[in-house]
Design an enzyme around this catalytic site. Structure first.
Site, PDB file in Angstrom:
ATOM      1  N   CYS A 193      -0.116  -8.100 -21.451  1.00  0.00           N
ATOM      2  CA  CYS A 193      -0.489  -7.579 -20.133  1.00  0.00           C
ATOM      3  C   CYS A 193       0.488  -8.009 -19.044  1.00  0.00           C
ATOM      4  O   CYS A 193       0.249  -7.788 -17.869  1.00  0.00           O
ATOM      5  CB  CYS A 193      -1.909  -7.977 -19.761  1.00  0.00           C
ATOM      6  SG  CYS A 193      -2.135  -9.750 -19.631  1.00  0.00           S
ATOM      7  N   GLU A 203       0.057 -17.740 -22.168  1.00  0.00           N
ATOM      8  CA  GLU A 203       1.082 -17.751 -21.118  1.00  0.00           C
ATOM      9  C   GLU A 203       1.931 -19.015 -21.172  1.00  0.00           C
ATOM     10  O   GLU A 203       2.901 -19.156 -20.450  1.00  0.00           O
ATOM     11  CB  GLU A 203       0.404 -17.702 -19.741  1.00  0.00           C
ATOM     12  CG  GLU A 203      -0.498 -16.519 -19.556  1.00  0.00           C
ATOM     13  CD  GLU A 203      -1.152 -16.501 -18.188  1.00  0.00           C
ATOM     14  OE1 GLU A 203      -0.597 -15.859 -17.296  1.00  0.00           O
ATOM     15  OE2 GLU A 203      -2.223 -17.126 -18.027  1.00  0.00           O
ATOM     16  N   ASN A 256       4.710 -12.627 -18.006  1.00  0.00           N
ATOM     17  CA  ASN A 256       5.317 -13.080 -16.747  1.00  0.00           C
ATOM     18  C   ASN A 256       5.409 -14.602 -16.733  1.00  0.00           C
ATOM     19  O   ASN A 256       6.438 -15.181 -16.429  1.00  0.00           O
ATOM     20  CB  ASN A 256       4.496 -12.608 -15.538  1.00  0.00           C
ATOM     21  CG  ASN A 256       4.264 -11.119 -15.551  1.00  0.00           C
ATOM     22  OD1 ASN A 256       4.992 -10.386 -16.213  1.00  0.00           O
ATOM     23  ND2 ASN A 256       3.243 -10.652 -14.847  1.00  0.00           N
ATOM     24  N   ASP A 257       4.285 -15.231 -17.092  1.00  0.00           N
ATOM     25  CA  ASP A 257       4.300 -16.697 -17.129  1.00  0.00           C
ATOM     26  C   ASP A 257       4.915 -17.230 -18.413  1.00  0.00           C
ATOM     27  O   ASP A 257       5.579 -18.260 -18.389  1.00  0.00           O
ATOM     28  CB  ASP A 257       2.870 -17.245 -16.955  1.00  0.00           C
ATOM     29  CG  ASP A 257       2.492 -17.328 -15.494  1.00  0.00           C
ATOM     30  OD1 ASP A 257       3.319 -17.825 -14.707  1.00  0.00           O
ATOM     31  OD2 ASP A 257       1.391 -16.877 -15.122  1.00  0.00           O
ATOM     32  N   HIS A 289       0.832  -1.205   0.000  1.00  0.00           N
ATOM     33  CA  HIS A 289       0.000   0.000   0.000  1.00  0.00           C
ATOM     34  C   HIS A 289       0.863   1.250   0.000  1.00  0.00           C
ATOM     35  O   HIS A 289       0.534   2.238  -0.636  1.00  0.00           O
ATOM     36  CB  HIS A 289      -0.933   0.006   1.208  1.00  0.00           C
ATOM     37  CG  HIS A 289      -2.201  -0.719   0.948  1.00  0.00           C
ATOM     38  ND1 HIS A 289      -2.948  -0.494  -0.184  1.00  0.00           N
ATOM     39  CD2 HIS A 289      -2.856  -1.669   1.643  1.00  0.00           C
ATOM     40  CE1 HIS A 289      -4.002  -1.271  -0.154  1.00  0.00           C
ATOM     41  NE2 HIS A 289      -3.970  -2.002   0.944  1.00  0.00           N
TER      42      HIS A 289
HETATM   43  C1  PEP Z   1       1.320 -12.952 -16.721  1.00  0.00           C
HETATM   44  O1  PEP Z   1       1.564 -14.129 -16.445  1.00  0.00           O
HETATM   45  O2  PEP Z   1       2.040 -12.250 -17.468  1.00  0.00           O
HETATM   46  C2  PEP Z   1       0.152 -12.290 -16.149  1.00  0.00           C
HETATM   47  C3  PEP Z   1      -0.216 -11.087 -16.525  1.00  0.00           C
HETATM   48  O3  PEP Z   1      -0.526 -12.965 -15.184  1.00  0.00           O
HETATM   49  P1  PEP Z   1      -0.022 -13.038 -13.659  1.00  0.00           P
HETATM   50  O4  PEP Z   1       1.177 -12.164 -13.503  1.00  0.00           O
HETATM   51  O5  PEP Z   1      -1.167 -12.624 -12.828  1.00  0.00           O
HETATM   52  O6  PEP Z   1       0.304 -14.507 -13.545  1.00  0.00           O
HETATM   53 MG    MG Z   2       0.039 -15.356 -15.483  1.00  0.00          MG
END
Ligand code: PEP
Ligand code: MG
Length: 605
Positions: free
Chosen positions: A512, A441, A464-465, A198
């Site tokens: 994203c 992903e 990210n994944d 936060h």
């Molecule tokens: C990702 O994997 O890039 C993603 C946006 O999902 P999270 O980070 O919530 O796994």
């Molecule tokens: Mg993800």
């Protein structure tokens, strides 16, 4: 004659931490003592149990009123939302029922029961490797502390930093940060915390430079010390020299000018110099982040992480709750769309109401995301029903996480249809046509994106994944983190393939994952053909500035050159060279610093 006692000369100290809100601030330290409340432990007579539970309820009520009083002084926006979230935590049945059960069953005083319960909730949240949940563990701690102070009849001192202070604390509670509105605080330093704490969210919302993760910093600083917070280069200087103060005053001015320049454009469309629109949307996990979407000029939400709705509670959210939440978010973001990702639990994001049935050796490769949703079909259907109903109130999109193949996708789409049939049967009004998309992903999904694209309305690449699974590195691991690289040629090729599939099937492709939030990578992504990026709201203006200053041709040329690189290092050199030519001021103002490229950011080669 005796000498007057000389003040002890304490040395200059410099430290490095995590920069979570950019900027440069100079001020005098205002150290907030770590508040540790002494917790009495006593046995109580059985006949006094109801009275003790009454004391507990009274303390909860007082806590709620105190938060209400702080909230009432604030304008609407993030601050109020954060305090509201704390008030909601107070109503959490887990906190109430566990504490009451402890008082009743163990015949103990309310203080001890509250401390035990908050410790349990914190431990549960703290175990989760996802940063967001670890931060919520701190929030529960702050709330417990306030309740304990109220039980003890002691008032918790509210913050009153003098003008131009730098706040230094172990961590700041949401109630603390909420009081910073309208203050002249120049910087925030905390011992713990990360991007999603936060303190970090509020610091970004208030544009206060902040550096966190400075272990034991409260021991290095005393109230009144001069402090420099350079949240561009992750540096903090305590008791700086006069020359340093002079230097950083100029740096602070330069940063403020840069910010003002960037902010000028935040409400303008993200259109390249040759007229191509690159849609910039926001990633949101908490209801309190929603006001920031519009404020930073994002065109709606590209990723709403609904799994956070399932946390820290004893019963799963109902269809009605999904409906009301989604309706509120849509109304706040109108006329732009909101993409709700169905709950993405399992692996490192755990919820007691959506448990994994068996312990797994490799949870990241196990029952997570859609696979877990299939096991909890009723919860999934309830969420879809809520979303389909909410779609009557605005442009809502449904996004399915971690799809790995065509059959899995078919089963998920069938489940969406089953939820729709249930609504028809129940006679409940809902939207007829709601775009349904998937997250890409898993490398398998990226490779067969052309097949999957024919069945969906949009695709969003979760880098990210995707990076984790493609390069085979645990995204949370510090040991192998050095291999985690968005510019790995394999990642760039997979992204290109997904864009190609999107074009062939005429459906939008977005990114994203965190990759979209880094100006260097956003530039490459647009060059690879991505026309929608979704990132944390406060990051939108900088990316918009870069997009507006670039042409598609230029970004294509860059991406083509980067795609030929044989290693991430070579790719990075190409991007940094171009970035230095085109956007030197962005590098000077922190692009790439968080990911550890300080040398390059500072102008080295
Ligand atoms: C990702 O994997 O890039 C993603 C946006 O999902 P999270 O980070 O919530 O796994
Ligand atoms: Mg993800």
């Amino acid at each position: 004659m005796t000498d007057a006692p000389r003040p002890e000369l304490r040395p200059r100290v410099d430290r490095k931490g995590k920069a979570v809100s950019p900027g440069v601030g100079i001020g005098t330290a205002y150290v907030i003592e770590r508040r540790e409340v002494a917790v009495p432990h006593t046995k109580i007579d059985r006949e006094l149990i109801d009275e003790e539970i009454g004391r507990f309820h009274a303390a909860l009520k007082l806590t709620k009123e105190q938060l209400e009083a702080i909230k009432a002084k604030l304008p609407s926006g993030e601050h109020r939302q954060i305090l509201k979230a704390q008030q909601m935590m107070l109503r959490d049945p887990d906190l109430r029922s566990r504490t009451e059960a402890k008082i009743r069953e163990q015949e103990i005083n309310a203080e001890w029961a509250v401390a035990q319960t908050t410790d349990e909730i914190r431990a549960r949240l703290g175990e989760i490797s996802d940063e967001y949940f670890r931060e919520r563990a701190f929030d529960v701690g702050f709330l417990g502390e306030r309740v304990l102070m109220n039980l003890a009849g002691e008032a918790l001192a509210e913050l009153s930093p003098p003008p131009d202070s730098v706040l230094v604390a172990h961590d700041l509670s949401p109630a603390d940060t909420a009081q910073l509105h309208g203050s002249t605080v120049q910087g925030i330093l905390t011992e713990v915390g990360g991007q999603t704490s936060h303190s970090a969210i509020m610091a970004r919302a208030l544009s206060i430079p902040a550096v966190v993760g400075l272990e034991a910093v409260t021991e290095d600083v005393e109230t009144g010390d001069m402090v420099i917070v350079d949240a561009v280069h992750r540096t903090v200087i305590i008791r700086p020299t006069e020359a340093e103060i002079e230097h950083y005053r100029r740096e602070a001015e330069r940063y403020a000018d840069f910010e003002a320049e960037i902010q000028k454009e935040h409400a303008l469309p993200a259109v390249t110099s040759d007229g191509e629109h690159v849609t910039l949307r926001a990633n949101v996990a908490l209801a309190e982040e929603v006001p920031a979407v519009r404020k930073h000029g994002a065109e709606g939400v590209g990723l709403y992480r609904t799994e956070y709705l399932f946390m820290n509670r004893e019963d799963a959210p109902s269809e009605e709750e999904h409906y009301r939440m989604a309706k509120r978010v849509l109304q706040a973001c109108a006329p732009y769309p909101v993409t709700f990702r169905t709950f993405d639990l399992g692996s490192d994001k755990r919820s007691a109401v959506v448990p994994s049935p068996v312990p797994e050796a490799n949870p990241a490769l196990g029952l997570r995301s859609m696979r877990l949703a299939f096991r909890h079909r009723e919860l999934f259907l309830a969420q879809i029903r809520g979303l389909l109903r909410a779609a009557l109130h605005g442009p809502l999109r449904i996004m399915l996480p971690l799809i790995s193949g065509a059959e899995e996708l078919e089963s998920a789409l069938e489940a969406v249809e089953a939820a729709r049939d249930q609504l028809v049967e129940a006679g409940l009004a809902h939207a007829e046509k709601v775009p349904v998309g998937i997250m890409i992903e898993v490398p398998a999904a990226a490779i067969i994106a052309d097949t999957l694209a024919s069945r969906v309305d949009f695709m969003s690449i979760g880098t990210n994944d995707l990076i984790q699974y493609t390069i085979a590195i645990d995204r949370e691991s510090e040991e192998v983190g050095y291999l985690y690289d968005p510019l790995h040629p394999a990642i760039l090729r997979l992204i290109s393939a997904v864009c190609e599939a999107g074009r062939a099937h005429e459906i939008p492709v977005s990114v994203c994952g965190e990759m979209a939030a880094d100006p260097r990578y956003a530039w490459v992504l647009a060059g690879l053909g991505v026309r929608e990026l979704s990132l944390h709201p406060a990051g939108v203006p900088v990316i918009k500035n870069i997009i507006r200053a670039s042409s598609i041709d230029e970004m294509h040329a860059l991406a083509a050159e980067v795609a030929k690189a044989s290693s991430p290092r070579e790719a990075r050199k190409i991007v940094m060279r171009r970035m230095k030519e085109r956007f030197p001021e962005h590098l000077e103002h922190g692009a790439g610093v968080e990911s550890g490229d300080e040398e390059s950011a500072a102008g080295g080669s």
